[in-house]
Design an enzyme around this catalytic site. Structure first.
Site, mmCIF file in Angstrom:
data_model
loop_
_atom_site.group_PDB
_atom_site.id
_atom_site.type_symbol
_atom_site.label_atom_id
_atom_site.label_comp_id
_atom_site.label_asym_id
_atom_site.label_seq_id
_atom_site.Cartn_x
_atom_site.Cartn_y
_atom_site.Cartn_z
ATOM 1 N NE ARG A 64 -1.930 -2.481 2.878
ATOM 2 C CZ ARG A 64 -2.180 -2.988 4.061
ATOM 3 N NH1 ARG A 64 -3.222 -2.594 4.722
ATOM 4 N NH2 ARG A 64 -1.381 -3.888 4.596
ATOM 5 C CD GLU A 101 -0.805 -6.056 15.071
ATOM 6 O OE1 GLU A 101 -0.887 -5.332 14.060
ATOM 7 O OE2 GLU A 101 -1.673 -6.101 15.941
HETATM 8 O O1 PRP Z 1 4.824 -1.789 11.654
HETATM 9 P P1 PRP Z 1 4.682 -3.216 11.237
HETATM 10 O O2 PRP Z 1 4.283 -4.114 12.353
HETATM 11 O O3 PRP Z 1 5.901 -3.713 10.531
HETATM 12 O O4 PRP Z 1 3.463 -3.301 10.237
HETATM 13 C C1 PRP Z 1 3.190 -2.357 9.250
HETATM 14 C C2 PRP Z 1 3.122 -3.000 7.895
HETATM 15 O O5 PRP Z 1 2.097 -3.986 7.848
HETATM 16 C C3 PRP Z 1 1.288 -3.768 6.704
HETATM 17 O O6 PRP Z 1 1.793 -4.389 5.582
HETATM 18 P P2 PRP Z 1 1.727 -5.945 5.313
HETATM 19 O O7 PRP Z 1 3.021 -6.566 5.744
HETATM 20 O O8 PRP Z 1 0.479 -6.501 5.878
HETATM 21 O O9 PRP Z 1 1.777 -6.026 3.732
HETATM 22 P P3 PRP Z 1 0.902 -5.522 2.521
HETATM 23 O O10 PRP Z 1 1.004 -4.011 2.495
HETATM 24 O O11 PRP Z 1 1.586 -6.155 1.378
HETATM 25 O O12 PRP Z 1 -0.500 -6.006 2.731
HETATM 26 C C4 PRP Z 1 1.368 -2.279 6.499
HETATM 27 O O13 PRP Z 1 1.049 -1.924 5.164
HETATM 28 C C5 PRP Z 1 2.793 -1.956 6.848
HETATM 29 O O14 PRP Z 1 3.665 -2.114 5.743
HETATM 30 N N1 ADE Z 2 -3.229 -3.803 12.787
HETATM 31 C C1 ADE Z 2 -2.753 -3.529 11.567
HETATM 32 N N2 ADE Z 2 -3.529 -2.936 10.642
HETATM 33 C C2 ADE Z 2 -3.037 -2.672 9.419
HETATM 34 N N3 ADE Z 2 -1.796 -2.972 9.030
HETATM 35 C C3 ADE Z 2 -1.003 -3.559 9.929
HETATM 36 N N4 ADE Z 2 0.269 -3.975 9.857
HETATM 37 C C4 ADE Z 2 0.594 -4.519 11.012
HETATM 38 N N5 ADE Z 2 -0.409 -4.471 11.878
HETATM 39 C C5 ADE Z 2 -1.436 -3.870 11.211
#
Ligand code: PRP
Ligand code: ADE
Length: 177
Positions: A64, A101
């Site tokens: 994103r 997470e």
């Molecule tokens: O601060 P953190 O605990 O590291 O989490 C934040 C990350 O988690 C989500 O991405 P995700 O890894 O779900 O990937 P995506 O954007 O490809 O769905 C979000 O878009 C951040 O990049």
């Molecule tokens: N709770 C949450 N919502 C959206 N993106 C995340 N990436 C890690 N934790 C998340």
């Protein structure tokens, strides 16, 4: 009203929260409705670029963060770098594994073809949760010789403490929850 305040209100109004996604115990912030709203998307980009003054490259994090990074780069007249999840870029690459997470992942950037030494980079993502993702991205970029001039996110989930893992970098979030 400042760009930051306007964007905060948009994000608070439009974010869709999902309990127990993608696994039990996680309350997931889905910013899809924010990006799909023309005014909110413009407000978010306007607020993000306020902290990018002087950046000549915007790094957007898979997936994103790509949407935000491209919009911000155009507004700043900067280049854009997609920081990819593992396996998407041909070698040679620089790789950092990290925890989030709900699991483990790796981020990669090209190890040649782009001169990153001396570039002034604004790193952008949608959500700051545990901070693992942004810490890995910042580490990759500094390892490649770039200067991370700022980190900007749309939404910060304060209870997960991610900001503490980004010490040494100015961190801006449009909305903290
Ligand atoms: O601060 P953190 O605990 O590291 O989490 C934040 C990350 O988690 C989500 O991405 P995700 O890894 O779900 O990937 P995506 O954007 O490809 O769905 C979000 O878009 C951040 O990049
Ligand atoms: N709770 C949450 N919502 C959206 N993106 C995340 N990436 C890690 N934790 C998340």
């Amino acid at each position: 009203m400042t760009a930051l305040t306007t964007a905060s209100e948009d994000v608070a109004r439009l974010t869709r929260w999902a309990d127990d996604f993608p696994e039990p115990g996680v309350r997931f912030a889905d910013l899809t409705p924010v990006f799909a709203d023309a005014k909110a998307f413009r407000d978010v980009i306007d607020a993000l670029v306020e902290v990018g003054d002087g950046a000549d490259l915007v790094a957007g994090i898979d997936a994103r963060g790509f949407l935000l990074g491209a919009g911000a780069a155009l507004a700043l007249d900067a280049g854009v770098l997609a920081v990819r999840k593992a396996g998407k870029l041909p070698p040679p690459v620089l790789t950092r594994e990290y925890q989030l997470e709900y699991g483990t992942a790796s981020l990669e950037i090209p190890a040649d073809g782009i001169e990153l030494a001396g570039r002034r980079v604004l790193v952008i993502d949608d959500v700051l949760a545990t901070g693992g993702t942004l810490a890995a991205a910042a580490d990759l970029l500094t390892t490649a010789g770039a200067e991370v001039v700022g980190i900007a996110v749309v939404l910060e989930i304060e209870s997960l403490g991610g900001r503490s893992r980004l010490a040494g970098h100015p961190v801006t979030s449009l909305l903290r929850v």
